[in-house]
Design an enzyme around this catalytic site. Structure first.
Site, PDB file in Angstrom:
ATOM      1  N   HIS A 149       0.813  -1.225   0.000  1.00  0.00           N
ATOM      2  CA  HIS A 149       0.000   0.000   0.000  1.00  0.00           C
ATOM      3  C   HIS A 149       0.846   1.276   0.000  1.00  0.00           C
ATOM      4  O   HIS A 149       0.427   2.303   0.523  1.00  0.00           O
ATOM      5  CB  HIS A 149      -0.975   0.000   1.175  1.00  0.00           C
ATOM      6  CG  HIS A 149      -1.985  -1.107   1.127  1.00  0.00           C
ATOM      7  ND1 HIS A 149      -2.463  -1.622  -0.062  1.00  0.00           N
ATOM      8  CD2 HIS A 149      -2.609  -1.804   2.120  1.00  0.00           C
ATOM      9  CE1 HIS A 149      -3.327  -2.586   0.199  1.00  0.00           C
ATOM     10  NE2 HIS A 149      -3.439  -2.719   1.509  1.00  0.00           N
ATOM     11  N   HIS A 205      -9.978   1.003   0.323  1.00  0.00           N
ATOM     12  CA  HIS A 205      -9.794  -0.184   1.163  1.00  0.00           C
ATOM     13  C   HIS A 205     -10.907  -0.308   2.208  1.00  0.00           C
ATOM     14  O   HIS A 205     -10.645  -0.544   3.391  1.00  0.00           O
ATOM     15  CB  HIS A 205      -8.431  -0.116   1.854  1.00  0.00           C
ATOM     16  CG  HIS A 205      -7.924  -1.454   2.332  1.00  0.00           C
ATOM     17  ND1 HIS A 205      -8.550  -2.176   3.309  1.00  0.00           N
ATOM     18  CD2 HIS A 205      -6.851  -2.185   1.953  1.00  0.00           C
ATOM     19  CE1 HIS A 205      -7.869  -3.297   3.534  1.00  0.00           C
ATOM     20  NE2 HIS A 205      -6.831  -3.326   2.714  1.00  0.00           N
ATOM     21  N   GLU A 209     -11.394  -4.604  -3.529  1.00  0.00           N
ATOM     22  CA  GLU A 209     -10.565  -3.457  -3.881  1.00  0.00           C
ATOM     23  C   GLU A 209     -10.257  -3.477  -5.382  1.00  0.00           C
ATOM     24  O   GLU A 209      -9.410  -4.245  -5.843  1.00  0.00           O
ATOM     25  CB  GLU A 209      -9.267  -3.494  -3.085  1.00  0.00           C
ATOM     26  CG  GLU A 209      -9.452  -3.612  -1.575  1.00  0.00           C
ATOM     27  CD  GLU A 209      -8.197  -4.100  -0.893  1.00  0.00           C
ATOM     28  OE1 GLU A 209      -7.116  -3.531  -1.144  1.00  0.00           O
ATOM     29  OE2 GLU A 209      -8.286  -5.088  -0.130  1.00  0.00           O
TER      30      GLU A 209
END
Length: 357
Positions: free
Chosen positions: A111, A182, A322
């Protein structure tokens, strides 16, 4: 603020960061669905959606105040980046150079590395003529090792029970970009227990198997004949409990499904996945133009974070869908490219459509 499609309100001092900066919370309401958004992480903090009898419940996992978002709950509901999901070893080649991103997960960057977009305070403005808010962030050149100054915008617009998320970015130097939201969903209501009874459908013929570190191996594996075949709705709990090496590696589902034909990866905004909670009748459809969707059943939730309803979040208390480019794409020429050049625009649209069955 009121317009033809709903109302927009803001609490400009909903919370404060350690350095004293105020963090605003925006509320969108179209008369059917209500969505709360927080400037820290450009995140979805709550979604009130009706059941088949019209009763609203909060269907997204999250927290009542800012503190958990600024700590271990940073990914909940957030815009994650610069690069969503994993990059093997935190390194990849780009324009003949080796780019290094500090590893944050089992030796890999996840991420976007340390202090990612989900920890940033974004600026926010209402979307003129719509029930919406636009968040903006400037990521400087060299941010977590990524080249190029990246200007990012995330616009949330709510209408007719549809939350549309439009994400765009431009750069002044060649870089890579992979952005997603997310949010963890529980259509029975956050804090109500596991999503095991939720019926999940993902409209994909293949998925990306992962190694022991959760990084794709590069294989495109057909879902047919595997527990990953979700082309017809199946209960989450039934599939997660099956004896399968990939499920063990992901502590359940934590895999990217292939939505688009490769290698280009371009597609129109079409339905990618659907979730139904049988008791309430609530449904969620995910529509996107992204080439993949990461289906995650929250196996890493460890009961250490307490949500808005006062319940600790444990494994499978929420699921994530996602929409994104493929994980570790910079290290896989066979994957759709995530490279962004100066003069180009990264732009993607994902819609969360709420309804009842």
């Amino acid at each position: 603020m009121e317009n033809l499609t709903g109302t927009v309100s803001v609490d400009e001092d909903w919370g404060r960061l350690e350095d004293g900066r105020p963090v605003g919370r925006w509320v969108l309401d179209d008369g059917t669905v209500q969505v709360a958004l927080v400037e820290h992480g450009a995140r979805v903090q709550s979604v009130l959606a009706p059941d088949r009898d019209g009763r609203r419940a909060d269907v997204v996992l999250g927290f009542a105040d800012l503190a958990p978002y600024a700590g271990k709950g940073r990914s909940f509901g957030a815009t994650v980046g610069r690069f969503a999901n994993r990059i093997r070893g935190g390194a990849f080649p780009l324009d003949g150079l080796e780019v290094a991103v500090p590893p944050t997960d089992r030796g890999h960057a996840i991420h976007g590395g340390p202090h990612p977009f989900s920890e940033k305070l974004w600026t926010a403005h209402p979307v003129e003529g719509a029930c919406g808010v636009r968040f903006s962030l400037l990521s400087p050149d060299g941010d977590n090792g990524f080249p190029g100054a990246l200007s990012v915008h995330v616009a949330y617009a709510l209408h007719d029970g549809i939350l549309a998320v439009t994400t765009s970015a431009t750069t002044d130097a060649t870089t890579v970009v992979n952005l997603t939201n997310h949010a963890y969903w529980n259509l029975a209501g956050e804090g109500s227990g596991t999503v095991d009874a939720h019926l999940v459908q993902v409209l994909a013929d293949a998925f990306l198997p992962v190694d022991e570190g959760g990084v794709p191996t590069g294989e495109f594996r057909p879902v047919a004949g595997t527990p990953f075949d979700l082309r017809e709705p199946v209960p989450v709990g039934y599939r997660v409990e099956l004896d399968d090496e990939q499920l063990r590696r992901g502590k359940g589902f934590d895999h990217c499904y292939v939505l688009a034909d490769v290698p280009g990866g371009r597609r129109d905004v079409t339905r990618a996945a659907q979730v139904e909670e049988p008791v309430s009748g609530r449904t969620l459809e995910v529509w996107t133009d992204q080439p993949g969707v990461q289906f995650f059943t929250g196996g890493s939730l460890a009961g250490t974070l307490v949500g808005k309803a006062g319940a600790a979040y444990g494994p499978r208390d929420g699921l994530a869908l996602e929409a994104q480019g493929f994980p570790d794409a910079p290290n896989h020429p066979e994957f759709p490219s995530t490279v962004l050049l100066p003069g180009e625009e990264f732009r993607t649209v994902t819609e969360f459509r709420f309804g009842v069955a």
